[in-house]
Enzyme design. Structure first.
Site, PDB file in Angstrom:
ATOM      1  N   TYR A  64     -23.680   0.531  -5.813  1.00 36.51           N
ATOM      2  CA  TYR A  64     -23.885   1.070  -4.420  1.00 36.51           C
ATOM      3  C   TYR A  64     -24.312   0.081  -3.632  1.00 36.51           C
ATOM      4  CZ  TYR A  64     -22.940   6.061  -3.814  1.00 36.51           C
ATOM      5  OH  TYR A  64     -22.581   7.164  -3.892  1.00 36.51           O
ATOM      6  N   ASP A 241      -7.201  -1.324  18.895  1.00 39.13           N
ATOM      7  CA  ASP A 241      -6.881  -0.965  17.550  1.00 39.13           C
ATOM      8  C   ASP A 241      -5.481  -1.535  16.966  1.00 39.13           C
ATOM      9  OD1 ASP A 241      -5.760   0.191  15.243  1.00 39.13           O
ATOM     10  OD2 ASP A 241      -6.117   2.306  15.589  1.00 39.13           O
ATOM     11  N   THR A 270      -6.526  -2.385  10.019  1.00 42.09           N
ATOM     12  CA  THR A 270      -6.579  -1.904   8.559  1.00 42.09           C
ATOM     13  C   THR A 270      -6.490  -3.462   7.981  1.00 42.09           C
ATOM     14  OG1 THR A 270      -4.095  -2.019   9.060  1.00 42.09           O
ATOM     15  CG2 THR A 270      -5.546   0.137   8.789  1.00 42.09           C
ATOM     16  N   LYS A 273      -1.809  -4.009   6.372  1.00 39.35           N
ATOM     17  CA  LYS A 273      -0.363  -3.764   7.149  1.00 39.35           C
ATOM     18  C   LYS A 273       0.170  -5.209   7.002  1.00 39.35           C
ATOM     19  CE  LYS A 273      -1.194   0.758   9.114  1.00 39.35           C
ATOM     20  NZ  LYS A 273      -2.440   1.070   9.207  1.00 39.35           N
ATOM     21  N   ARG A 279      -5.744  -2.265   0.324  1.00 39.70           N
ATOM     22  CA  ARG A 279      -5.730  -1.042   1.381  1.00 39.70           C
ATOM     23  C   ARG A 279      -7.388  -0.936   1.930  1.00 39.70           C
ATOM     24  NH1 ARG A 279      -2.751   2.624   2.896  1.00 39.70           N
ATOM     25  NH2 ARG A 279      -1.237   1.606   1.462  1.00 39.70           N
TER      26      ARG A 279
HETATM   27  N1  DSN Z   1      -0.280   5.419   8.434  1.00 40.56           N
HETATM   28  C1  DSN Z   1      -0.119   4.370   9.495  1.00 40.56           C
HETATM   29  C2  DSN Z   1       1.226   4.096   9.993  1.00 40.56           C
HETATM   30  O1  DSN Z   1       2.205   4.326   9.122  1.00 40.56           O
HETATM   31  O2  DSN Z   1       1.297   3.704  11.090  1.00 40.56           O
HETATM   32  C3  DSN Z   1      -1.065   4.789  10.640  1.00 40.56           C
HETATM   33  O3  DSN Z   1      -2.347   5.324  10.244  1.00 40.56           O
END
Ligand code: DSN
Length: 479
Positions: A64, A241, A270, A273, A279
């Site tokens: 934690y 974003d 994120t 991607k 993730r």
């Molecule tokens: N799930 C993501 C996407 O596929 O663009 C965005 O949250």
């Protein structure tokens, strides 16, 4: 890409799991088989390195560490502090940012932290100062209610979901539209591109606290200099974003006014991607928002995931290499080739092409829905996702679009020739696809001969570009 040690460790983990938890091991093996037997064209997915994956499988998960480095609510966080600081330092170097907060568990969480931090700095802090109090605990019920109402009444101006924005950019069914007053800008109804004049007009009328740029399904560049000018004119905080294109920023494929880092006050992303990490999510910001962003956990987020933060550090290191720059450039080149070939094959695209990693097919002039094509493409061995196109008459469930992205296939090593072949396969499937019945918006049919040909052409590509070739499932014996 991976060394022998990574392969040995990875196989040993799978082998161990197959002994102690055969049902789980079997599903992992099946997932690998599924991913190996499909061309992954989901624009938001990728393949992380074995090292990124291995870094998550350790005892850090037991710790934690609410708070932030050297300011924790638990004892014994020295190692976690060092790991989090290393990840943040690498992130700052990668993006040229003043501050990095690497704890968010996802992009949606990163957005919540960012919205909350901006509300805190811009609204709550001055409110408290005016009353001469330090924190909301010191307010009486009436004062606290006034603060709560004031926060909820602040305006967030973001791209609408239908125009390619994200749920957390103020979509009415999402929390973001309830914690603030959300208003939207759309793409232009004819060109389907952002219209900066129109955005400025809406901003002048709505006077947002936050102007938010970024997308999940917009295939063109954003001029972040223009967006910042609009934000400055109306006194808004400019938030970006960059979940979809962070890897393209890190890999220097997006430069100048297309790189948002020097223009935005706060950025979110994120890490899984185009950035090709584990993730998770992250917030970058300038010094003004640093203290509030650091309080994301425990004020917005649950306990950090230190094992994932360790893996983020590995991914940032990988993204700092020249190889990653070549990768980012190829992702964009591949998307452009994919788009050009689809158009040549008679497929209509939103905006007629792409500047980034994604392509949005427009099915609105065909009898097909996105749902039908998504299903038929999976049968052919291609995973993609149905997606709304701007002003979509079919709504969010059936949709009139298919979103394709090149990050994953580029990781496998595919280039222009392969993109042309992928485009031709997809175009042939779409041309030969028919709704199953006049009533169905979900199911379509295709001649078995065409499907068989598509599958075999997909397989030929997959055979040349195997996923994780180091992993021999026979060796793991969990099938
Ligand atoms: N799930 C993501 C996407 O596929 O663009 C965005 O949250």
């Amino acid at each position: 890409m991976e060394n022998d040690l990574a392969k040995t460790a990875y196989l040993a983990t799978l082998r161990h799991l197959s002994h102690v938890a055969p049902t789980i091991a079997k599903q992992i093996a099946l997932e690998l088989q599924t991913q190996r037997s499909h061309l992954k064209l989901i624009a938001s997915e990728n393949y992380s390195s074995l090292t990124v994956q291995l870094a998550m499988g350790n005892l850090l998960t037991d710790k934690y560490c609410e708070g932030y480095p050297h300011h924790r609510f638990y004892a014994g966080c020295e190692q976690v502090d060092a790991i989090e600081e290393e990840a943040a330092t690498l992130a700052k170097e990668l993006f040229g940012a003043d501050h990095a907060y690497v704890q968010p568990h996802s992009g949606a969480d990163a957005n919540l932290v960012a919205l909350w931090a901006i509300l805190t700095e811009r609204i709550q802090t001055p409110f408290m100062e005016k009353l001469g109090r330090k924190n909301p605990d010191q307010l009486n019920s009436e004062e606290f209610e006034t603060l709560r109402q004031t926060l909820c009444n602040q305006t967030l101006l973001g791209l609408s979901l239908g125009s390619g924005g994200h749920l957390t950019h103020g979509f009415r069914q999402n929390f973001s539209a309830k914690m603030m007053r959300a208003v939207h800008y759309d793409v232009d109804p004819t060109s389907h591109r952002l219209d900066y004049g129109k955005i400025a007009e809406i901003a002048r009328k709505e006077r947002p606290l936050i102007l938010l740029a970024g997308y999940s399904a917009y295939p063109r560049h954003i001029d972040f200099a223009k967006m910042r000018e609009i934000a400055d004119e109306v006194g808004a905080t400019f938030m970006v974003d960059m979940a979809h294109f962070a890897g393209l920023v890190a890999g220097k494929a997006f430069q100048g006014v297309n790189n948002p880092v020097s223009y935005a006050h706060v950025l979110t992303t994120t890490t899984h991607k185009t950035l090709r990490g584990p993730r998770g999510g992250m917030v970058l910001c300038n010094k003004e928002f640093r203290d509030s962003v650091n309080k994301g956990c425990p004020m917005v987020l649950g306990g950090p995931l230190p094992h994932v933060i360790a893996s983020k550090a590995i991914a940032f290191r990988e993204a700092l290499t020249p190889e990653f720059e070549r990768y980012a450039a190829q992702v964009v080149a591949n998307a452009r080739t994919l788009a050009e070939e689809l158009i040549k094959e008679g497929v209509s695209l939103i905006t007629g092409g792409t500047d980034n990693h994604l392509v949005l097919i427009d099915l609105s002039k065909t009898p097909l829905t996105g749902r039908m094509v998504e299903t038929i493409l999976v049968e052919a061995g291609i995973t993609s996702n149905r997606n709304m196109i701007p002003f979509d008459p079919e709504g969010a469930w059936y949709t009139s679009g298919i979103r394709l992205g090149t990050p994953a296939l580029t990781t496998l090593g595919m280039g222009s020739d392969e993109m042309r072949e992928v485009a031709r396969i997809i175009a042939k499937v779409i041309r030969n696809c028919k709704p199953e019945s006049a009533k169905s918006r979900a199911r379509a049919t295709i001649e078995p001969k065409i499907m068989k040909e598509a599958r075999s052409r997909v397989q030929a590509l997959l055979d040349r570009y195997p996923l994780y070739p180091e992993i021999d499932l026979e060796e793991v014996a969990c099938g």
